[in-house]
Motif scaffolding. Sequence first.
Motif, short mmCIF file in Angstrom:
data_model
loop_
_atom_site.label_atom_id
_atom_site.label_comp_id
_atom_site.label_asym_id
_atom_site.label_seq_id
_atom_site.Cartn_x
_atom_site.Cartn_y
_atom_site.Cartn_z
N ALA A 296 0.85 -1.19 0.00
CA ALA A 296 0.00 0.00 0.00
C ALA A 296 0.89 1.24 0.00
O ALA A 296 2.03 1.22 0.48
CB ALA A 296 -0.92 0.00 1.21
N PHE A 297 0.35 2.34 -0.53
CA PHE A 297 1.12 3.57 -0.71
C PHE A 297 0.18 4.76 -0.57
O PHE A 297 -0.98 4.68 -1.00
CB PHE A 297 1.73 3.54 -2.12
CG PHE A 297 2.45 4.79 -2.53
CD1 PHE A 297 3.71 5.07 -2.05
CD2 PHE A 297 1.86 5.68 -3.41
CE1 PHE A 297 4.38 6.22 -2.44
CE2 PHE A 297 2.53 6.83 -3.82
CZ PHE A 297 3.80 7.10 -3.32
N ALA A 298 0.64 5.83 0.04
CA ALA A 298 -0.19 7.03 0.16
C ALA A 298 0.66 8.26 -0.15
O ALA A 298 1.86 8.30 0.15
CB ALA A 298 -0.78 7.15 1.56
N THR A 299 0.03 9.26 -0.76
CA THR A 299 0.70 10.51 -1.10
C THR A 299 -0.33 11.61 -1.22
O THR A 299 -1.54 11.34 -1.19
CB THR A 299 1.52 10.36 -2.41
OG1 THR A 299 2.39 11.48 -2.56
CG2 THR A 299 0.62 10.20 -3.62
N THR A 300 0.12 12.83 -1.34
CA THR A 300 -0.76 13.96 -1.64
C THR A 300 -0.18 14.71 -2.83
O THR A 300 1.04 14.71 -3.05
CB THR A 300 -0.90 14.94 -0.46
OG1 THR A 300 0.39 15.45 -0.12
CG2 THR A 300 -1.51 14.26 0.75
#
Length: 108
Positions: free
Chosen positions: A67-71
């Motif tokens: 899983a990966f998260a960014t803005t």
Amino acid sequence: QKCVEKSAFVSVNDPSIGPPPETAFTCAPNPVRSGEPVACAALAAGDALKWTWDAPGGSTLTGTEKAFATTFTGTKINEVTLTICKVVGEKQACATAKQTVLLLEDAT
């Protein structure tokens, strides 16, 4: 309005270990407001998998987990890329997929 563009292609494939894993993934929300987090998750599962995420222009540029998260801020059209490799010893079979994340325009 939702606009998602996806494409997949094989980047490396050692035929002796079989085909590369499926590279499908989801990113949500999409579209997203500037500065709000976008969470992406690979749909493939397995013990011998290696994940590599790339999100140029994102607050987090790369990742190596499932899983990966960014803005994103500024650029209205952003691309998230996932490469998944099946690894057996020194050999690997990899495939890559891309998804476009759109920024919503702020209401003034």
